[in-house]
Write an enzyme that holds these catalytic residues in place. Sequence first.
Site, mmCIF file in Angstrom:
data_model
loop_
_atom_site.group_PDB
_atom_site.id
_atom_site.type_symbol
_atom_site.label_atom_id
_atom_site.label_comp_id
_atom_site.label_asym_id
_atom_site.label_seq_id
_atom_site.Cartn_x
_atom_site.Cartn_y
_atom_site.Cartn_z
ATOM 1 N N ALA A 63 -1.041 1.102 6.026
ATOM 2 C CA ALA A 63 -1.704 2.515 5.765
ATOM 3 C C ALA A 63 -1.880 2.924 4.638
ATOM 4 C CB ALA A 63 -1.000 3.556 6.932
ATOM 5 N N GLU A 111 -0.826 -4.154 12.836
ATOM 6 C CA GLU A 111 -1.306 -3.545 14.224
ATOM 7 C C GLU A 111 -2.789 -3.820 14.506
ATOM 8 O OE1 GLU A 111 1.695 0.536 14.475
ATOM 9 O OE2 GLU A 111 0.444 0.347 12.743
#
Length: 262
Positions: A63, A111
């Site tokens: 992220a 992810e």
Amino acid sequence: MSGPLAVEVEGGIATLRLQRPPMNALNVELQEALRAAAEEVSERRDVAAVVIYGGEKVFAAGADIKEMEHMSYTDMVARSRRLQSAFTAIARIPKPTVAAITGYALGGGCELAMTCDFRVAARNAKLGQPEILLGVIPGAGGTQRLTRLVGPAKAKDLVFSGRFVPADEALAIGLVDEVVDQEHGEDVYAAARARVERYVGGPAFALRAAKEAIDRGLEVDLDTGLEIESMQFASLFATKDREIGMRSFVENGPGKAVFEGA
């Protein structure tokens, strides 16, 4: 380069190419681009399979921490479901999907790779969920999809420690499905395409039903899963491809049907 994500279609395979250098950090703009791309490739009849690729040097290193650093609890309450749903949109593409992993696939990058049906990694790739090192936990499906792939004990090891997993170990524990000896990014991409090329020209609705039955079945008890399978199986008797496949089998034997995707 136009935008953080490009959608390219060739030979029935769509490539979702992350292009937010230097590390393809998954900021809000890129998350929303993934959601839109998932909807696009799901609907396009000229797309039979999907590759997610970050380029020759890195898949996605996680992220955008600079973007998250100053978010409050209420900010993240509002954002976290959008984050998860963007990744869920990729997971629910009703076609075979594969992640072509070069360099790092960490945090949100790992992810994202786990939303795919398959993962092909370069020999020098590193995967992991290092969120614990930031004082948080995975928030885009990492605690759930990782556990389903490698089991609870291994998932806890990776999530609790935040350590980076080399490609060979990732293959051994089931986090990736193939390791490519060549470390050139395009070799990894070619191997990922090869893994899903076999589905181009296949019975599109049967592939969709198989993916739905397997994925949804993992979320429920066995009896419910069997009911999902039964309903999906029966529904395929409304498709033209079922007629083509069975007629071809009777007349010519297995593996010779030419499907229409209808």
